[in-house]
Design a protein around this motif. Structure first.
Motif, PDB file in Angstrom:
ATOM      1  N   VAL A  57      -6.507   1.763   1.573  1.00 25.46           N
ATOM      2  CA  VAL A  57      -6.810   2.947   0.758  1.00 25.46           C
ATOM      3  C   VAL A  57      -6.291   4.179   1.498  1.00 25.46           C
ATOM      4  CG1 VAL A  57      -8.840   1.877  -0.316  1.00 25.46           C
ATOM      5  CG2 VAL A  57      -9.125   3.225   1.794  1.00 25.46           C
ATOM      6  N   PRO A  58      -6.048   5.291   0.772  1.00 26.52           N
ATOM      7  CA  PRO A  58      -5.601   6.507   1.476  1.00 26.52           C
ATOM      8  C   PRO A  58      -6.639   6.927   2.510  1.00 26.52           C
ATOM      9  CG  PRO A  58      -5.410   6.771  -0.913  1.00 26.52           C
ATOM     10  CD  PRO A  58      -6.163   5.490  -0.679  1.00 26.52           C
ATOM     11  N   ASN A  59      -6.169   7.508   3.626  1.00 21.33           N
ATOM     12  CA  ASN A  59      -7.086   8.013   4.645  1.00 21.33           C
ATOM     13  C   ASN A  59      -7.795   9.251   4.087  1.00 21.33           C
ATOM     14  OD1 ASN A  59      -8.315   9.222   6.785  1.00 21.33           O
ATOM     15  ND2 ASN A  59      -6.535   9.161   8.157  1.00 21.33           N
ATOM     16  N   PRO A  60      -9.101   9.164   3.789  1.00 21.61           N
ATOM     17  CA  PRO A  60      -9.771  10.298   3.151  1.00 21.61           C
ATOM     18  C   PRO A  60     -10.006  11.466   4.101  1.00 21.61           C
ATOM     19  CG  PRO A  60     -11.371   8.593   3.623  1.00 21.61           C
ATOM     20  CD  PRO A  60     -10.026   8.040   4.022  1.00 21.61           C
ATOM     21  N   GLN A  64      -2.389  13.117   5.480  1.00 17.90           N
ATOM     22  CA  GLN A  64      -1.090  13.005   6.170  1.00 17.90           C
ATOM     23  C   GLN A  64      -1.061  11.781   7.103  1.00 17.90           C
ATOM     24  OE1 GLN A  64       0.132  14.837   4.089  1.00 17.90           O
ATOM     25  NE2 GLN A  64      -0.788  16.792   4.658  1.00 17.90           N
ATOM     26  N   ALA A  65      -2.250  11.248   7.439  1.00 16.72           N
ATOM     27  CA  ALA A  65      -2.337  10.273   8.540  1.00 16.72           C
ATOM     28  C   ALA A  65      -2.646   8.862   8.056  1.00 16.72           C
ATOM     29  CB  ALA A  65      -3.359  10.731   9.566  1.00 16.72           C
ATOM     30  N   GLY A  66      -1.681   8.270   7.336  1.00 17.63           N
ATOM     31  CA  GLY A  66      -1.746   6.838   7.087  1.00 17.63           C
ATOM     32  C   GLY A  66      -2.870   6.416   6.166  1.00 17.63           C
ATOM     33  N   THR A  67      -3.220   5.132   6.265  1.00 20.59           N
ATOM     34  CA  THR A  67      -4.216   4.543   5.371  1.00 20.59           C
ATOM     35  C   THR A  67      -5.324   3.900   6.195  1.00 20.59           C
ATOM     36  OG1 THR A  67      -3.013   2.454   5.310  1.00 20.59           O
ATOM     37  CG2 THR A  67      -2.479   4.070   3.589  1.00 20.59           C
ATOM     38  N   ARG A  68      -6.337   3.436   5.485  1.00 18.29           N
ATOM     39  CA  ARG A  68      -7.452   2.729   6.123  1.00 18.29           C
ATOM     40  C   ARG A  68      -7.677   1.427   5.355  1.00 18.29           C
ATOM     41  NH1 ARG A  68      -6.678   5.569   9.509  1.00 18.29           N
ATOM     42  NH2 ARG A  68      -7.910   7.127  10.594  1.00 18.29           N
ATOM     43  N   ASN A  69      -8.239   0.421   6.047  1.00 20.74           N
ATOM     44  CA  ASN A  69      -8.809  -0.714   5.333  1.00 20.74           C
ATOM     45  C   ASN A  69      -9.954  -0.173   4.469  1.00 20.74           C
ATOM     46  OD1 ASN A  69      -7.957  -1.847   8.246  1.00 20.74           O
ATOM     47  ND2 ASN A  69      -7.636  -3.407   6.670  1.00 20.74           N
TER      48      ASN A  69
END
Ligand code: GUN
Length: 223
Positions: A57-60, A64-69
């Protein structure tokens, strides 16, 4: 009798199981640690990650800094040998579920400014420059997690992102000094990453709460 500077209905927060004088792990706790595959956690206690959602998922916290599980889940265990989870915070919100044992949680709401000192109501302290951060009045919350629902102990508790959290082991029964460990599950959303995690520092603690409160909680801060 002396009163806690955090909650006047309580005695001062002191460890039943002293992190400075750890007990030996009992055979049954050693076996549980083995069976679940738990490792020492840097916060204190033991943990193992049991799930990491492969959905990204988008990094909430920073677009600008990637994604997260999407989520992660761990077992977390405190024992008489490792009875303290030191103050830290995560950016993600954490759902906690009790499996066994008793413990006390202490939360410092560092991201809330008391309405009395902020005419516009609550605002985020963490967005202020260090020099302007409001001090001495961070709301502190404490509660017991355990099976005794009728006595107000919690089976489930949520810690919002940005809150400082500490936990320590309590005896299985009030007044006794024995514990077979506090075992919980924690699910973080979005999933855990070390860059979303940081420890409380003593200087920050002194800035957030009164001197008396900081001194009462000093033993819960990682050295
Ligand atoms: N790795 C180190 N600490 C943690 C934690 O608290 N949660 C997860 N999921 N992984 C970790």
């Amino acid at each position: 009798a002396p009163k806690s500077t955090i909650d006047a209905s309580l005695a001062p927060l002191t460890p039943t199981f002293d992190p400075k004088h750890p007990q030996r792990e009992t055979d049954v706790l050693q076996a549980i640690i083995q069976k679940l595959g738990l490792q020492q956690h840097v916060e204190g206690g033991y943990f193992v990650e049991t799930d990491r959602d492969q959905l990204r998922v988008p990094n909430p916290f920073d677009e600008q800094a990637g994604t997260r599980n999407a989520s992660t889940t761990i077992f977390y265990l405190l024992t008489p040998k490792s009875p303290l989870g030191a103050f830290h915070r995560n950016k993600g919100r954490t759902v906690h579920t009790l499996h066994k044992g008793r413990g006390r949680y202490v939360l410092i709401h560092a991201d809330e400014v008391a309405a009395s000192s902020c005419p516009g109501g609550y605002t985020s302290n963490d967005e202020l420059p260090e020099s302007e951060r409001w001090t001495g009045k961070a709301r502190i919350e404490t509660f017991i997690v355990g099976q005794n629902v009728l006595a107000g102990e919690r089976l489930q508790w949520i810690v919002e992102g940005g809150k400082y959290k500490s936990s320590f082991l309590l005896p299985d029964e009030q007044g006794k000094e024995h514990s077979d460990g506090l075992l919980i599950s924690e699910t973080v959303v979005p999933g855990f990453e070390f860059e979303d995690h940081d420890f409380m520092r003593w200087e920050r603690m002194m800035a957030l709460v009164t001197k008396e409160q900081a001194e009462e909680m000093e033993w819960m801060v990682r050295k």
